[in-house]
Design an enzyme around this catalytic site. Structure first.
Site, short mmCIF file in Angstrom:
data_model
loop_
_atom_site.label_atom_id
_atom_site.label_comp_id
_atom_site.label_asym_id
_atom_site.label_seq_id
_atom_site.Cartn_x
_atom_site.Cartn_y
_atom_site.Cartn_z
CD GLU D 162 -23.81 2.18 -9.40
OE1 GLU D 162 -23.42 3.65 -8.89
OE2 GLU D 162 -24.51 2.33 -9.47
CD GLU D 281 -27.70 0.74 -6.50
OE1 GLU D 281 -27.62 1.62 -7.26
OE2 GLU D 281 -26.97 0.44 -5.65
#
Lengths: 497, 497, 497, 497
Positions: D162, D281
């Site tokens: 991220e 995810e």
């Protein structure tokens, strides 16, 4: 005694290692026992055999063959595979497949009441051959349904056990056996052509005639035959005292010669030349109460055989993996001369290590002699097994074996030794008083005294060769590895004794 | 060197065996690790210690102490026992109880930011003592609720660790420690009077003054005190190279003398005379990267101590059971001089056997000397531990110990030997190249080379005495038993080698 | 149907819970089997019975009694405890003790060849009583040596099994049994007076006369007697079809009345008044192939009995814990109406839960009726078992039970339900086609469908009372707990559905 | 609400089941924990994922990156793989492979001190990129040496986590990430070209621009790229109370649309068209303390996603398998809204069953709708998963689903139901008072209440069709099988309820 051997890169040796293809077992009903399964797990964890063969698939404690009368009084067969599934499930869970031996006769299907062993296996021909072949086919079909066709067709099938002895087959009736063989083999192929089937499963009594006649019978009758089976034992007649039998070892060469004759007979038929021969039983003694089995000499003798048996046999199944075994009755003591690699109480006997050591003998053979076999693995390391076989009738001796091996880097020599001093649980059991019912602490002591002694040392390279020395006391067995060492010490680490 | 000892029934020896009361461990947060638990299980299965003591109960990886701000901005403490329960559950499942060490300081409750170790235990006094005693009380109350009051009040409690070193307690501030001790001990007794609490948990630096002042402080302040704790190590200052420190052993007598002084100080107060002293840490070296810990000499040295430490101490906790340990960081190699009885890879080090052997030393002491301690068990058998301690600075030597023991029946002598040749996994690891990351096969080899050699023999009785001989090579350790044999052979069984 | 019950603190009820004192088992030789041990472990992990009783201690597959001829031709007895030790070791490891039943007759010691069962237990008197009592004494002495005298004298001993049936004792010869009993009981007391011995181990056939005569015999002959044993079954004569027998349930009250008569006879003798009566076998049906055993109705029926049997009996041993059992031969299918609490494939049957539920019923009885028993535990919580027994001959019905219980705090009601819909592995096995040899995936499915449904709910307090409702469909069995709740939610946590 | 569906043989549906390719996990250092490994084993035994991905490979608790100063003061890097090996050994033993995420930055290699999470992962770029790529290469080479080259090159590698959030990558600096990506990818390919590498591992914030720019960067720089990775979560911003965050679910279609955009961008480049996209995810909520995770609605929502995510993604890794997780600190209670499929105490949450059910969904898709997906297996049986997703903001509803399926033989319908009544351990935990530290008996109760309800019934064939009905209460999830039954009852067996 000191012996020197130089190994060179030009050396030409052959060695076929089929030691782990098959292992023997007491009757199949005993495979329901917890102690049996525990011992088999122990053997598989260390050694991992591929197949397992034993008697009694159709004996009554397996409860497969049943009969009842229908309303109009006809006798109808029915089959119960509850226990068979338990046994096969447990085998496959332990990653071992059956080498199926078809026998003995269910009481209700038998033509007579002659039995063998304490556990009373019926050894008479079937009352009807149709009943027998239906039983065989139903059993195979059930196995295929449960475990998959493609799996089960790879389980070798042997017809009966030692029909050349009247103890195992009524009157040792050869023609009756040939009939049994032919009808059974055809019934099997009817289920699936891919099954491999063989016989005559004989022992060494009148073996030459039996093999000749059996082969000839197949040749003439076109009975299906995929492999030949027979047994081989390394002892003379026993002297019996109380619960025990005492025997002398035969020369290993005698035994090997016997097997070569079988090979020659088979190879004399063009269509059978090179056909697999499976030694579906072998050991030193053929009785389950011969103290020899528990001794170190047994380990050395079996090593001698394993170094050679692969020359003309596809497999040789040591009889047996463990001591849950009832042919002569239930043993009174943990050490009682049983066949097992493992004694009751989960104690590996010296011969256990013979197989554990041969497991690791994979590679190109660089040396084979009467006391050693050495291979070179793909990574250049050497692995060898050496032994010092001293039979009771011979004078004691130690030997020292020196091998000079080509090697260019610094090496480590690893040796695992099994001898009468360092790895001899039988002696410990005797020394503490031969307890018939050991406590768990005593069993732990036996196990602690049943492990090979392990040693390592660095070996110096001299002119691109290294020389290693293995000392073998009487009846010692040793495994060694010589492998290159590339030491990378951690920052600051200085090894000191 | 040969030494002869005659044991007589009149012999007067004393021996207190408290070797298994307590064992040390790395910080408590590591008890969450699988490898830690596996090693502890291994130790408990073989040895079974009663208690376990280590640092870091209140360190932040245990996550017990937390704070938050309420709506009006007040800081409120809250406690999280999730990990504490996991650790205590696992200890009790392995049948070991904590010897609670209260420390170090949770970061949020600390008055400063000084830390110790790679894992950064905060070693400063609490920002408020009320916060600290509330934490202690909440923790004990939680443990009592979960595990039962009657159980938990039997867990001994020690206040802090080595406050006499500034590395472990800011400025090694003695008065601040006494304050911590007094307030903590009172807070504990407020929870339940039955708790046993002690200190000052010091090591050997300025130990005489610390013990004197601490005892005096308790005496004058009436601070509750149930036992005295201190540490003891058997090496001099280390020389550091890379990741390692190399040290010389002290004379065992030096160390024992140091502890006698503590005993004498305690006994000089009438009200404290005979009070339990717990050596809450001891070992040869006090650094977790000293190769000595992995060697056979360590096993012999610790045996020497275990034969004597019980004379004036209620317990002595070997530091530590295993090598999952991070005080200096994570070890780079399986053998790295760690404190553990067990090396990573589940390899018992020689000193593991020292404790395994002392476990079985129960009975009436019949002999104690600088290299042996022997007891007679209730059934008349003898059990002994012998060692041949040879420090680096001494010349090599073998010794042969002869014991003449009164005994009227035929006996068996059982010997388990741990020496540099037969039970030395460090050497095997070195010989194969000091691999930093052993394969599972290599670990199996290390374990196989880490087992004591076991031997048995029958011993002849001569005039109601037997004489046994134990040969000890350099730094060997051996356990023996001499027990009567009443052989009842099975019918027909004839033992032969 | 709705029933209301109000429980008050003044309620006077009694309830003796002896449900876990003893459990039955197939013949002892089967205890060598892995599947037997696995099932027993499963039962012990969940339920934990104290004792286990079964037939065949001296039958030939246990191999204890052996004979040989010495040099001059005399027949000598010898004993083999190899298998006995395996069985007893495994029992004690599973924390269960034997309730020893002495029988049947070893073939070589028998006076005749009459046998019972597929597995052929010999049911004739001994050829010599001296041979028999020597066997009994040798066995007890061996057990005492291995497991400790103080342990073994607490193992209850029963002489033979159902001598009132000619199938189990030749001609059901009463005087011969009394002779066997007397000689055996005396032989036992000769070994150690502390042993407790009892008989006559009869079933319900002619039971009144047998009990009277037996008691009278002991009274007059002074034969040692420590307790009375008998059996009790809850079904009428079976109708047999193929491998199966179908039976109707008796009224539970009939069975209980039968047992009361035994109690009364015993109590009519002053010296025997209040003597322990052990029901060493009980169940609904007495045949091992009655589909009833696998059904939910069995669970409810047994619950009814367990709520009452403790009134006049020291124990009542459900026949049997598992389905490794061969009295009628080896079962052809996993569900086959076997006695076991656990079906082959490790599937708990509904009745398994009856015992699992009674395990938790400890405390002061506050209610007992024909469909419920409730106790209050020391902490004030209530625990109850309820059932809805609907025999085949009765109309279907559901019932709703309302209990009003005194309680001052908010409560939680926990209910575990076993009924034909939610916990009925037999139905699942049927629905998927009644596979004779289920795959492991199918067995997993059966196990998943054999677990009680669990539910919880909060219960409101009204005037210091709570009212709970338990709905029971046909033949449902349920366990409930009502316990106070003191909710402490974590900071910020809001439960929402 | 009732819905009818007719399935015909002509039906055209597609369904790609990649649900078991990958599963998420807390930071790698936690994989050293026993509780973590126990939970992972539980998940693997039931579900068996192929890969596992989590943060923190290079974080300091893994202790891989170390530095020291040599004699002349230069800083030298050294690597410690002790813990890495422990983790990888344990993964492979559980038959799961790592999906390697490279990050975060070791403190000593970091350019700054910004960290993320309670456990302080450093999120700054390396102080030197050479140091970083050396670390990456050394790690991969070590893994290849230990586990084999051919094995390790199949472990997918993702660069960082991220980077589009400044919390996870300093300043969310896009150009710096591209630099990191390019240098890392090239370094990996230098070790072995066969490695598959991907990025940018972004979450949904500014995702369109990040994907576009990243793809464009790779396109222009020729940086190696084998697959694209991103994350996807199904909730809006949380409202925080105490330790918890409460969130509303997004429409599943929103989330799917977001992912379609990523797919379209990738496919717009000819050279990248059809390239694998891994959702590394996904979950409903993206915070580890959202009570939603523990509820039944979560199971239904995830089922909805699993029925569709395979349409355009090669995998989608549920975040996470278990609740040993410390991003927000250590949880105070077993149910705390953690991500795990399994709650601490080894309690499967409803969503655990979503994956267990999808495991068995292999075959040809015959139906897919907003509440169901059904396949036909090779043997002709049907397997389906159905759900009734009711978000908090919607009115409650039950639905009844009727499927008419072509089938010519008698069938059995097997249904496993997970709903708020029958399989809701959260409710049980709440009802008994929300204990923060459950006893082992309470944990056993939670587990007993966390199992699907299993039911079977026979289904009637009508005109070569069968109709089955599945009732779904609010947020129920169910798995069903319809398979032909060929009943062969044992001789004499008559099933009766």
């Amino acid at each position: 005694m000191i012996k020197h051997y130089s190994i060179t890169n030009e050396a030409k040796f052959s060695f076929s290692n089929n030691a782990l293809f098959c292992i023997g077992t007491g009757r199949m009903g005993l495979a329901l026992h917890k102690a049996y399964q525990d011992q088999l797990k122990y053997v598989q964890d260390y050694i991992h055999f591929s197949h397992i063969r034993g008697h009694g698939l159709f004996s009554d404690d397996m409860a497969i063959y049943q009969e009842y009368k229908d309303e109009i009084g006809n006798t109808i067969a029915e089959y119960n595979f509850t226990y068979l599934d338990m046994v096969m499930d447990s085998y496959l869970e332990l990653r071992i497949r059956p080498f199926l031996e078809l026998g003995f006769m269910p009481e209700k299907l038998a033509s007579g009441d002659q039995t063998v062993f304490y556990w009373k296996g019926n050894v008479t021909p079937p009352k009807t051959y149709e009943g027998w072949t239906s039983l065989v086919q139903a059993t195979l079909r059930h196995l295929m349904e449960r475990y998959g066709k493609d799996e089960v067709v790879n389980w070798p099938i042997e017809v009966w056990n030692e029909p050349n002895l009247s103890a195992f087959w009524k009157d040792a009736d050869k023609q009756e056996y040939f009939k049994l063989y032919e009808l059974t083999a055809k019934a099997i192929k009817d289920v699936d052509k891919r099954f491999k089937v063989g016989g005559p499963a004989i022992c060494g009594v009148d073996d030459v005639n039996w093999v000749k006649d059996f082969i000839n019978f197949c040749h003439e009758s076109f009975a299906p035959i995929d492999f030949i089976t027979r047994h081989a034992y390394g002892t003379e007649e026993p002297e019996r005292i109380g619960h025990y039998g005492y025997q002398e070892l035969r020369e290993p060469e005698d035994l090997l010669r016997e097997l070569q004759i079988t090979r020659d007979i088979v190879d004399s038929y063009e269509e059978y030349r090179g056909m697999d021969i499976h030694i579906t039983e072998f050991n030193t003694s053929y009785i389950p109460n011969c103290p020899l089995h528990d001794q170190n000499v047994n380990a050395a003798y079996i090593a001698r055989l394993l170094s050679t048996l692969g020359d003309c046999n596809a497999s040789y199944s040591y009889w047996t993996f463990g001591d849950i075994f009832e042919e002569n009755g239930v043993p009174f003591t943990p050490f009682h001369g049983g066949f097992g690699l493992v004694a009751n109480g989960m104690i590996p006997k010296p011969t256990f290590w013979t197989f554990a050591f041969f497991k690791d003998l994979q590679g190109k053979c660089v040396h084979r002699s009467e006391e050693a076999v050495i291979v070179q693995a793909q990574d250049g390391s050497y692995r060898g097994i050496v032994w010092n076989l001293v039979k009771n009738t011979e004078p004691d001796r130690n030997i020292e074996l020196n091998f000079t091996l080509p090697m260019s880097k610094e090496c480590c020599l690893l040796v695992k030794t099994v001898d009468e001093k360092c790895c001899n649980p039988l002696k410990v059991w005797h020394d503490i008083g031969e307890p018939a019912y050991p406590t768990s602490a005593q069993n732990e002591l036996f196990r602690a005294s049943a492990m090979p002694a392990v040693s390592t040392e660095r070996v110096v390279v001299d002119k691109e060769n290294i020389t290693i020395t293995i000392n073998l006391s009487k009846n010692a067995l040793a495994y060694f590895e010589v492998f290159p060492v590339d030491q990378k010490s951690d920052r600051g680490y200085v090894y000191s004794k």
